[in-house]
Design an enzyme around this catalytic site. Structure first.
Site, PDB file in Angstrom:
ATOM      1  N   ARG A  88       0.857  -1.186   0.000  1.00  0.00           N
ATOM      2  CA  ARG A  88       0.000   0.000   0.000  1.00  0.00           C
ATOM      3  C   ARG A  88       0.895   1.238   0.000  1.00  0.00           C
ATOM      4  O   ARG A  88       1.421   1.648   1.030  1.00  0.00           O
ATOM      5  CB  ARG A  88      -0.880  -0.008   1.264  1.00  0.00           C
ATOM      6  CG  ARG A  88      -1.984   1.029   1.263  1.00  0.00           C
ATOM      7  CD  ARG A  88      -2.555   1.196   2.657  1.00  0.00           C
ATOM      8  NE  ARG A  88      -1.675   2.032   3.467  1.00  0.00           N
ATOM      9  CZ  ARG A  88      -1.520   1.933   4.778  1.00  0.00           C
ATOM     10  NH1 ARG A  88      -2.140   0.983   5.444  1.00  0.00           N
ATOM     11  NH2 ARG A  88      -0.732   2.750   5.433  1.00  0.00           N
TER      12      ARG A  88
ATOM     13  N   HIS B 223      -3.705   4.536   4.558  1.00  0.00           N
ATOM     14  CA  HIS B 223      -4.814   3.590   4.740  1.00  0.00           C
ATOM     15  C   HIS B 223      -6.115   4.209   4.214  1.00  0.00           C
ATOM     16  O   HIS B 223      -6.864   3.591   3.472  1.00  0.00           O
ATOM     17  CB  HIS B 223      -4.952   3.234   6.215  1.00  0.00           C
ATOM     18  CG  HIS B 223      -6.115   2.345   6.507  1.00  0.00           C
ATOM     19  ND1 HIS B 223      -6.145   1.021   6.149  1.00  0.00           N
ATOM     20  CD2 HIS B 223      -7.310   2.600   7.110  1.00  0.00           C
ATOM     21  CE1 HIS B 223      -7.301   0.488   6.523  1.00  0.00           C
ATOM     22  NE2 HIS B 223      -8.028   1.426   7.103  1.00  0.00           N
TER      23      HIS B 223
ATOM     24  N   TYR C 125       4.295   6.176  10.960  1.00  0.00           N
ATOM     25  CA  TYR C 125       4.623   4.807  11.352  1.00  0.00           C
ATOM     26  C   TYR C 125       5.418   4.045  10.292  1.00  0.00           C
ATOM     27  O   TYR C 125       5.852   2.930  10.543  1.00  0.00           O
ATOM     28  CB  TYR C 125       3.343   4.024  11.691  1.00  0.00           C
ATOM     29  CG  TYR C 125       2.305   3.988  10.589  1.00  0.00           C
ATOM     30  CD1 TYR C 125       2.408   3.102   9.515  1.00  0.00           C
ATOM     31  CD2 TYR C 125       1.210   4.843  10.627  1.00  0.00           C
ATOM     32  CE1 TYR C 125       1.460   3.080   8.508  1.00  0.00           C
ATOM     33  CE2 TYR C 125       0.244   4.830   9.626  1.00  0.00           C
ATOM     34  CZ  TYR C 125       0.368   3.939   8.578  1.00  0.00           C
ATOM     35  OH  TYR C 125      -0.579   3.920   7.585  1.00  0.00           O
TER      36      TYR C 125
END
Length: 378
Positions: free
Chosen positions: A262, A266, A275
């Site tokens: 990805r 998100h 992160y």
């Protein structure tokens, strides 16, 4: 070593037909599933991936401009969605999560319908039976049970269609997914579990919940599984065709783990820089699925300027129609919330609608009283 790297894909383990640099790789087991994919077919797959990336970019821009409340980007996962989506037959039925807009494009969804939920104009985007694809499921993993139930219905009907369910690596920790696999294996249901392992379940790395490759779990349920390079559209097409053939001929379910990445957030509400290591993103950007297929096409003389120009024109046109459909979307009426809740009217829903109508009318009465008081004081 970062947790997410603990189960990184071994290139030798993944089914791969196109290498990262666009070279065609022979595979004795899977070449037979793509024998009919000639130059024009490869060009069509390339166009599909470019178009859905353009759709994704336009929808992201619409959200940033306040036209959508939220958007779940699919950037980087184009090959997994297009490769599998183009393998399906019209009577197969898809049960997806909220990120499979590329699969919806393959199923022929109206572009505006993709955006209805994200604009807040409808509870669901389209008629599932119009394109044989259920509306996106936001509850993580629930769609796997729906797909398995549908597949059991296919068995009872004596048909040879297949149910296909899409979900991410994070969903495999949900009980629904594991329960679905128990039922699918027990009844040998014609269902494909298509896991897009994009390495991140929101902010949690896949290595935190999977200390072995995810596909290795399925055989424990009695379901054959395969790991495929999810950035290789040709390999994704091949493994999906094999799984469909198995399901149609009485072989039961298959679990496919498409190892991809990805590259975006998100959702547009997420900040992956908090992160995720930038070096990791750079490494995966070098495996870009569109660039990979472009490399293969170019090596075969199948990507001249007229082809890339035509594809760009198509993508821009689709994006323009997507934007126009979004901005011109009619605002829903207050009572539209009661539409399409059930297939047929019932007293329980009618009672709620009546109560809501009277509730709304009370505001009109209050406004009328206020107006009368104001005019009487003059």
């Amino acid at each position: 070593m970062p947790l997410n790297n603990r189960v990184d894909a071994d290139p030798d383990e993944l089914v791969q037909l196109i290498g990262p640099n666009g070279e065609r790789r022979e595979n004795a087991a899977y070449d037979r599933w793509v024998t009919g994919v000639d130059g024009p077919a490869l060009q069509a797959l390339y166009e599909d991936m470019v178009v859905i990336r353009r759709i994704d970019a336009e929808a992201t821009a619409l959200q940033r401009q306040g036209e959508l409340a939220l958007w779940p980007p699919l950037l980087g996962q184009e090959a997994a969605q297009i490769g599998s989506g183009r393998a399906l037959r019209e009577d197969d039925f898809v049960f997806s999560s909220y990120r499979e807009n590329g699969v919806a494009y393959c199923r022929g969804v109206d572009l505006t319908d993709i955006l209805r939920v994200w604009r807040g104009n409808a509870s669901s985007g389209w008629d599932p039976y119009g394109i044989n694809m259920a509306t996106p499921q936001v509850i993580i993993g629930a769609q796997t049970l729906h797909a398995t139930g549908y597949a059991m219905g296919i068995l009872n009907d004596g048909a040879d269609a297949v149910a296909v369910t899409y979900f991410g690596d994070g969903a495999t920790s949900q009980g629904d997914v594991n329960e679905a696999m128990v039922f699918a294996a027990s009844y040998q249901a014609p269902v494909i579990f298509f896991c897009q392992n994009n390495h991140w379940a929101i902010s949690e790395p896949v290595g935190l919940q999977a200390h072995v490759p995810i596909a290795h779990r399925a055989p424990g349920f009695g379901i054959p599984s395969v790991r495929v390079d999810g950035n290789d559209v040709l390999a994704c097409l091949a493994v999906t065709r094999e799984a469909l053939d198995r399901a149609r001929t009485g072989g039961g379910p298959t679990f496919i783990e498409a190892v991809t990445y990805r590259m975006g957030p998100h959702t547009t509400a997420d900040d992956p820089t908090r992160y995720r290591d930038a070096n990791e993103l750079e490494d995966w950007a070098a495996k870009d699925p569109i660039a990979r297929l472009a490399g293969l096409l170019d090596s075969q003389g199948l990507l001249p300027a007229e082809v890339t120009d035509a594809v760009k024109t198509k993508a821009d046109d689709v994006a323009a129609r997507l934007r126009e459909g979004c901005i011109s979307m009619a605002e829903p009426e207050a009572l539209d919330v009661f539409k399409h809740v059930y297939s047929e009217p019932n007293s329980w829903l009618a009672r709620q609608q009546d109560q809501y109508e009277r509730y709304l009318a009370s505001f009109e009465s209050s406004n009328s009283d206020s107006t009368e008081l104001t005019e009487g004081s003059r």
